[in-house]
Design a protein around this motif. Structure first.
Motif, PDB file in Angstrom:
ATOM      1  N   GLY A 128       4.882  -3.413 -22.437  1.00 28.91           N
ATOM      2  CA  GLY A 128       6.223  -4.913 -23.185  1.00 28.91           C
ATOM      3  C   GLY A 128       7.645  -4.143 -22.171  1.00 28.91           C
ATOM      4  O   GLY A 128       8.281  -5.911 -21.237  1.00 28.91           O
ATOM      5  N   ASP A 174       7.334  -7.019 -28.659  1.00 26.22           N
ATOM      6  CA  ASP A 174       6.909  -5.715 -28.147  1.00 26.22           C
ATOM      7  C   ASP A 174       7.655  -4.810 -29.306  1.00 26.22           C
ATOM      8  O   ASP A 174       6.807  -4.057 -29.790  1.00 26.22           O
ATOM      9  CB  ASP A 174       6.933  -4.942 -26.544  1.00 26.22           C
ATOM     10  CG  ASP A 174       7.318  -3.817 -26.006  1.00 26.22           C
ATOM     11  OD1 ASP A 174       5.110  -3.727 -26.387  1.00 26.22           O
ATOM     12  OD2 ASP A 174       7.212  -3.084 -25.858  1.00 26.22           O
ATOM     13  N   THR A 182       5.959  -6.656 -19.220  1.00 28.05           N
ATOM     14  CA  THR A 182       6.276  -8.051 -18.590  1.00 28.05           C
ATOM     15  C   THR A 182       8.054  -8.127 -18.925  1.00 28.05           C
ATOM     16  O   THR A 182       8.142  -9.862 -17.939  1.00 28.05           O
ATOM     17  CB  THR A 182       6.144  -7.872 -20.392  1.00 28.05           C
ATOM     18  OG1 THR A 182       4.130  -7.603 -20.420  1.00 28.05           O
ATOM     19  CG2 THR A 182       5.545  -9.786 -19.949  1.00 28.05           C
ATOM     20  N   SER A 199       9.829 -11.931 -24.672  1.00 25.96           N
ATOM     21  CA  SER A 199       8.806 -10.223 -24.574  1.00 25.96           C
ATOM     22  C   SER A 199       9.274  -9.050 -25.040  1.00 25.96           C
ATOM     23  O   SER A 199       7.899  -8.300 -25.904  1.00 25.96           O
ATOM     24  CB  SER A 199       8.708 -10.030 -23.015  1.00 25.96           C
ATOM     25  OG  SER A 199       8.198 -11.655 -22.777  1.00 25.96           O
ATOM     26  N   TRP A 242       8.967 -10.912 -15.972  1.00 28.03           N
ATOM     27  CA  TRP A 242      10.298 -12.921 -16.461  1.00 28.03           C
ATOM     28  C   TRP A 242      11.818 -12.764 -16.014  1.00 28.03           C
ATOM     29  O   TRP A 242      12.229 -13.730 -15.169  1.00 28.03           O
ATOM     30  CB  TRP A 242      10.052 -12.604 -17.877  1.00 28.03           C
ATOM     31  CG  TRP A 242       8.901 -13.249 -18.245  1.00 28.03           C
ATOM     32  CD1 TRP A 242       8.019 -12.271 -19.165  1.00 28.03           C
ATOM     33  CD2 TRP A 242       8.487 -14.775 -18.209  1.00 28.03           C
ATOM     34  NE1 TRP A 242       6.999 -13.999 -19.319  1.00 28.03           N
ATOM     35  CE2 TRP A 242       6.721 -14.666 -19.396  1.00 28.03           C
ATOM     36  CE3 TRP A 242       8.996 -15.634 -17.193  1.00 28.03           C
ATOM     37  CZ2 TRP A 242       6.298 -15.517 -18.935  1.00 28.03           C
ATOM     38  CZ3 TRP A 242       7.585 -16.801 -17.328  1.00 28.03           C
ATOM     39  CH2 TRP A 242       6.465 -16.869 -18.498  1.00 28.03           C
TER      40      TRP A 242
END
Length: 312
Positions: free
Chosen positions: A188, A64, A191, A60, A195
């Motif tokens: 970003g 980004d 995200t 991720s 995770w």
């Protein structure tokens, strides 16, 4: 030549991983003797899921920053590169990821930025998870580690993209490198944090599957296991010179598990956790390598079109 270097890297990494297990083999064997096969299989499965969460955190951030890799090549770069953490020294994983990423068109500075950003994301989210879960399960157990939780607001400020981008830009200027083409965004970062949190939950379930066989069971033990693993990992990652936090994480885990189980069982749980994670690393690296090989285009299909968003 590159193939030879890669094979040598894998052999050295595997050698140090095997040494980490062999050096404590008697204790590891006695711990595994107390575990059932279903608990071991469950522990390994959720470790693989946790490692996948770590890969998605890194992926991720990399996307980004401007290099969105497809899942198969991203998994190969991340998981094979991560085997370098078993080699003494803290730079082997990032060096491996930089070189493999470069073959996919990812600039080395971008690979390095994604790698070094993954560490504070995992550290900050791990401290947050450990604070919440330990306080929820056994409030008194978190008291000795209150000093660690003071880092949470500091890291929260560091997660602000404007701060991160300024630090990265300063570092690249000092190294005489060009600035990153795309700055990190708040989306970003969030995200990646999402995770990372999922990864911590899976790691906690991995430890809980072991703890439930060696000590108390139940929902409270599961919640406590999530916090115990996250906190011990955060303590281990601060010792950069030790391969994969070897030894440090286990000592920290034994200390954190003390309110939940006796010392002998805590040592067995920590060592079994270490072995299961090593197996998980090998499974993920092997599976990612095979998947990437099957998905590698040949002939006219090879080239930049194989990697969406490939940077030149």
């Amino acid at each position: 030549m590159k193939r030879l270097i890669r094979v040598a890297f894998l052999l050295v990494a595997l050698g140090f991983g095997a040494w980490a297990v062999a050096s404590q083999w008697d204790a590891v064997r006695s711990g595994f003797a107390r575990l059932s096969w279903p608990s071991l299989v469950l522990s390994l499965l959720v470790v693989v899921a946790a490692l996948g969460g770590g890969m998605m955190t890194w992926r991720s951030l990399l996307a980004d920053l401007g290099s969105p890799l497809p899942p198969r090549p991203a998994a190969k770069v991340f998981f094979v590169g991560q085997l370098g953490k078993y080699i003494p020294g803290s730079l082997w994983p990032v060096l491996a990821q930089m070189e493999m990423g470069r073959e996919l068109g990812v600039p080395r500075p971008r690979s390095a930025a994604a790698f070094f950003l993954t560490m504070p994301v995992q550290l900050g989210s791990g401290l947050l998870v450990s604070a919440v879960t330990l306080l929820a399960a056994r409030p008194g157990a978190a008291a000795p580690y209150a000093w660690m939780f003071l880092l949470i607001p500091v890291l929260a400020v560091a997660f602000e993209p404007r701060v991160v981008n300024a630090v990265i830009g300063f570092g690249l200027r000092r190294l005489g490198r060009e600035p990153l083409e795309r700055p990190l965004t708040r989306r970003g970062m969030l995200t990646a944090l999402g995770w990372a949190l999922l990864g911590w939950a899976a790691y906690g379930l991995h430890l809980a599957a072991i703890v439930n066989q060696l000590g108390p069971s139940g929902a409270s033990a599961v919640v406590f296991s999530v916090g115990a693993f996250a906190l011990s990992w955060c303590l281990g990652i601060m010792t950069f010179v030790v391969p994969a936090g070897a030894g440090v994480r286990e000592v920290a885990m034994v200390a954190v598990l003390a309110p939940l189980m006796d010392r002998g069982s805590a040592i067995a749980a920590a060592l079994c956790s270490r072995v299961v994670i090593i197996l998980g690393d090998l499974v993920c690296a092997g599976a990612a390598g095979l998947a990437a090989r099957r998905g590698t285009p040949t002939g006219d299909d090879a080239g930049n079109d194989a990697i969406p968003g490939k940077a030149v």
